[in-house]
Enzyme design. Sequence first.
Site, short mmCIF file in Angstrom:
data_model
loop_
_atom_site.label_atom_id
_atom_site.label_comp_id
_atom_site.label_asym_id
_atom_site.label_seq_id
_atom_site.Cartn_x
_atom_site.Cartn_y
_atom_site.Cartn_z
N PRO A 1 0.83 -1.21 0.00
CA PRO A 1 0.00 0.00 0.00
C PRO A 1 0.87 1.26 0.00
O PRO A 1 1.81 1.35 0.77
CB PRO A 1 -0.78 -0.11 1.30
CG PRO A 1 -0.67 -1.52 1.74
CD PRO A 1 0.61 -2.05 1.16
N GLU A 2 0.55 2.17 -0.90
CA GLU A 2 1.25 3.46 -0.95
C GLU A 2 0.29 4.53 -0.41
O GLU A 2 -0.78 4.21 0.06
CB GLU A 2 1.69 3.75 -2.39
CG GLU A 2 2.59 2.65 -2.96
CD GLU A 2 3.05 2.92 -4.38
OE1 GLU A 2 3.14 4.09 -4.78
OE2 GLU A 2 3.33 1.94 -5.11
#
Length: 287
Positions: free
Chosen positions: A2-3
């Site tokens: 996840p960014e």
Amino acid sequence: MPELPEVESVRRGLQAAQLRAPVVEVWRSAYKLRVGKSWAAENLSCLKDNVPKDIRRRGKYIVWEFAGSGGETNGLVIHLGMSGRCGVTTAAQPKVVHTHFALRMADAREVRLVDPRRFGGLRAGPLDELMASEPIGTLGPEPLDPGFGGELLAERLGASRRPIRDALLDQEAVAGLGNIYAVEALFAAGIFPLVEAHRLHASAWARLAGTIVTVLQQGIDNGGTTLKDFRNVEGEVGRNQDDLRVYGRAEEPCPRCRATLVGFVSGGRSGAYCPRCQPRPRTRTIR
Ligand SMILES: [Zn+2]
């Protein structure tokens, strides 16, 4: 992994759940989470009897504020790692396999972290201490904050001899960017991803700062990118994977000029670029 946009989606989901009832129980599985050394002391029990407050995000981390029972302000930092998922359920719901953390509230709801690969991390304690120490304390500026732009980006990365794509992944330079959004931002800016960062001219930094903001904002608007594991708080996948223009599309035609996109690996991370829209530079400086 996840960014920024995926973590922001989770933050918004938790915020929307309007968790206001005090914490009555902190549950943790027997399994270690594998995040780095600075996370060794999770200290989660300090959250008992705390009242949940604001939920913020810093880079790829969720920072949840709590009012402690003795008037102190505590915080909980959540790192989703590779496969971490946060959800809100009723306490009566049996815990699914790979649940490693649950925060039970007085209204009989629970916030749970499910993380099959256990690359995530949790850390609680006095909020100011959490904000000042690793991993939060060393993070670079937020790309969606008002002061972000080409000048700031050049100041953080302008001396780097690393390929620009790799340099952008340094969380101490810019917080929240990961491989997917870095590759997309470089395409949108027409910058060859393997050029050494110090060769970029002010105009290229300004363009890149602009496209970083655009791709991150699009990721947030699309509810994040789901290539494999990412789910929001409701358990739904994101939609941004359909709007990726080059990431994961090596050998496919460029969406802009139809040239065949080229895959590359640098620093152990893969990416793709268009040889026509992002040509390998022949001059010393990239404008
Ligand atoms: Zn192209």
